[in-house]
Design a protein around this motif. Structure first.
Motif, PDB file in Angstrom:
ATOM      1  N   UNK A 196      41.854  46.250  24.267  1.00  0.00           N
ATOM      2  CA  UNK A 196      43.116  46.561  25.510  1.00  0.00           C
ATOM      3  C   UNK A 196      42.570  45.821  26.725  1.00  0.00           C
ATOM      4  N   UNK A 197      41.036  45.205  26.596  1.00  0.00           N
ATOM      5  CA  UNK A 197      41.064  44.427  27.911  1.00  0.00           C
ATOM      6  C   UNK A 197      41.294  43.573  27.602  1.00  0.00           C
ATOM      7  N   UNK A 198      41.060  42.743  26.329  1.00  0.00           N
ATOM      8  CA  UNK A 198      41.486  41.886  26.059  1.00  0.00           C
ATOM      9  C   UNK A 198      42.798  40.928  26.155  1.00  0.00           C
ATOM     10  N   UNK A 199      43.928  42.134  25.647  1.00  0.00           N
ATOM     11  CA  UNK A 199      45.299  42.228  25.579  1.00  0.00           C
ATOM     12  C   UNK A 199      45.493  42.079  26.751  1.00  0.00           C
ATOM     13  N   UNK A 200      45.215  43.203  27.487  1.00  0.00           N
ATOM     14  CA  UNK A 200      46.095  43.083  28.952  1.00  0.00           C
ATOM     15  C   UNK A 200      45.583  42.198  29.969  1.00  0.00           C
ATOM     16  N   UNK A 201      44.571  41.414  29.500  1.00  0.00           N
ATOM     17  CA  UNK A 201      43.711  40.619  30.980  1.00  0.00           C
ATOM     18  C   UNK A 201      44.291  39.007  30.332  1.00  0.00           C
ATOM     19  N   UNK A 202      45.643  39.300  28.905  1.00  0.00           N
ATOM     20  CA  UNK A 202      46.019  38.030  28.563  1.00  0.00           C
ATOM     21  C   UNK A 202      47.240  38.243  28.626  1.00  0.00           C
ATOM     22  N   UNK A 203      47.997  39.328  29.134  1.00  0.00           N
ATOM     23  CA  UNK A 203      49.449  39.841  30.045  1.00  0.00           C
ATOM     24  C   UNK A 203      49.403  39.827  31.828  1.00  0.00           C
ATOM     25  N   UNK A 204      48.270  39.885  31.774  1.00  0.00           N
ATOM     26  CA  UNK A 204      47.827  40.076  33.015  1.00  0.00           C
ATOM     27  C   UNK A 204      47.877  38.563  34.040  1.00  0.00           C
ATOM     28  N   UNK A 205      46.863  37.459  33.282  1.00  0.00           N
ATOM     29  CA  UNK A 205      46.967  36.646  33.649  1.00  0.00           C
ATOM     30  C   UNK A 205      47.454  35.352  34.460  1.00  0.00           C
ATOM     31  N   UNK A 206      48.809  35.223  33.480  1.00  0.00           N
ATOM     32  CA  UNK A 206      49.753  34.052  34.230  1.00  0.00           C
ATOM     33  C   UNK A 206      49.909  34.629  35.626  1.00  0.00           C
ATOM     34  N   UNK A 207      50.713  36.509  35.418  1.00  0.00           N
ATOM     35  CA  UNK A 207      50.704  36.792  37.063  1.00  0.00           C
ATOM     36  C   UNK A 207      49.585  36.553  38.343  1.00  0.00           C
ATOM     37  N   UNK A 208      48.905  36.765  37.927  1.00  0.00           N
ATOM     38  CA  UNK A 208      47.303  36.603  38.924  1.00  0.00           C
ATOM     39  C   UNK A 208      47.266  35.259  39.239  1.00  0.00           C
ATOM     40  N   UNK A 209      47.451  34.468  38.625  1.00  0.00           N
ATOM     41  CA  UNK A 209      47.560  32.815  39.046  1.00  0.00           C
ATOM     42  C   UNK A 209      49.211  32.434  39.463  1.00  0.00           C
ATOM     43  N   UNK A 210      49.329  33.250  39.198  1.00  0.00           N
ATOM     44  CA  UNK A 210      50.556  33.017  39.953  1.00  0.00           C
ATOM     45  C   UNK A 210      50.434  33.861  41.327  1.00  0.00           C
ATOM     46  N   UNK A 211      50.141  34.453  41.120  1.00  0.00           N
ATOM     47  CA  UNK A 211      49.935  34.775  42.854  1.00  0.00           C
ATOM     48  C   UNK A 211      49.021  34.687  43.612  1.00  0.00           C
ATOM     49  N   UNK A 212      47.794  34.142  42.578  1.00  0.00           N
ATOM     50  CA  UNK A 212      47.010  32.766  44.171  1.00  0.00           C
ATOM     51  C   UNK A 212      47.863  31.697  44.244  1.00  0.00           C
TER      52      UNK A 212
END
Length: 323
Positions: free
Chosen positions: A41-57
């Motif tokens: 689950x951590x892998x799947x969720x981090x894959x989903x959230x990574x683009x938004x986290x980096x875009x927000x950065x």
């Protein structure tokens, strides 16, 4: 001294209130998905959230300079298209495609920064115009959804690589890199120009150069977000980046980044992006109509911002009294 005490208290209040909200969302999420904390689950969720986290950065970097980037979604789509349309054969081909995509995104950010620094126009106007420019370039590169990412890379990204959640590793590395940057002269210059441009100029900083560099760095973060999204989906869509513009602004503001520049921490932005990501997934779990999901998401974000502002104001008053 008093101003510094108040400023530290404000940032801590922002992070604390956001952490509490995130904990509530995690508790609610675990109700629907008891396997939340398993490696899969951590892998799947981090894959989903990574683009938004980096875009927000990337958005945070621009906001720390006192600006805002409305072209972020278009640049994300451009990087995604460049990465997915490059014929990446083998590890060397993937690296070449990634470098090319990041170079294009950084160049787009630098162009935005140059226009802001030298044209004398508000960043919101410049980046709004640039959003049409980069969206058009993206459609030239990829007129319709397509492209391809090597299947092995897609599988490793979404399902883990020898038990390692690669997206989570990227997030940690990005946060640590930012923390290191903050202690260097370029990082300090970024905050200085955003906090008081005239004062920074009087201190000998090349404020225009700092702006251009900051926008280019934002382009790198946005390019990484586009690459991550391409790997997650296995292809590219030239118009998929649009929602990331407003969501990146929302994540940054939730994280305590000031619209006036010079104030905020990247860890707050990461927490803000996680809140938005978890909230979106929770609304999907409830089975509510997508139309009402947007309404609820907006209402919840407004309430969260209002509560955070209230807590921050109380902290400011308390700190001023103690100081």
């Amino acid at each position: 001294m008093r101003e510094r005490v108040v400023g530290v208290a404000r940032v801590n209040a922002d992070l604390l209130s956001l952490a509490v909200l995130l904990a509530v969302l995690i508790g609610a999420y675990q109700h629907y998905d008891p396997s939340l904390f398993t490696p899969a689950s951590v892998t799947i969720l981090s894959a989903q959230f990574l683009p938004l986290i980096l875009a927000a950065a990337g958005q945070t970097t621009v906001m720390l300079l006192g600006g805002i980037d409305l072209s972020l979604g278009a640049v994300l789509g451009l990087a995604m298209a460049v990465f997915a349309t490059y014929d990446a054969q083998g590890a060397a081909g993937v690296v070449t495609a990634a470098v090319l995509a990041l170079t294009v995104a950084a160049a787009a950010g630098a162009v935005n920064g140059t226009l802001v620094a030298y044209a004398g126009l508000p960043p919101i106007v410049v980046t709004l115009a640039a959003s049409f420019l980069w969206a058009g370039v993206t459609l030239v590169v990829l007129p319709q959804p397509g492209g391809e990412v090597p299947g092995g890379l897609v599988n490793a990204y979404n399902n883990g690589w020898y038990g390692i959640a690669l997206p989570a590793v990227v997030i940690v590395v990005a946060v640590l890199a930012w923390k290191l940057l903050r202690t260097t002269r370029p990082g300090l210059a970024l905050y200085a120009v955003g906090g008081n441009e005239h004062g920074a100029y009087a201190s000998g900083l090349h404020t225009r150069g700092v702006k251009i560099s900051g926008y280019a760095l934002a382009g790198v973060f946005t390019g990484l977000a586009g690459i991550g999204l391409a790997i997650q989906t296995g292809s590219a869509d030239p118009t998929i980046g649009s929602p990331y513009t407003l969501n990146s602004i929302a994540a940054s503001v939730l994280g305590g980044i000031s619209f006036f520049g010079g104030v905020g921490r990247m860890r707050g932005t990461v927490l803000g992006a996680l809140v938005i990501g978890l909230l979106t997934n929770l609304l999907l779990f409830t089975g509510i109509s997508p139309f009402y999901q947007l309404i609820l998401q907006g209402v919840i974000l407004v309430v969260a911002l209002a509560l955070k502002t209230y807590l921050t104001t109380r902290t400011d008053l308390t700190s001023e009294a103690d100081a």
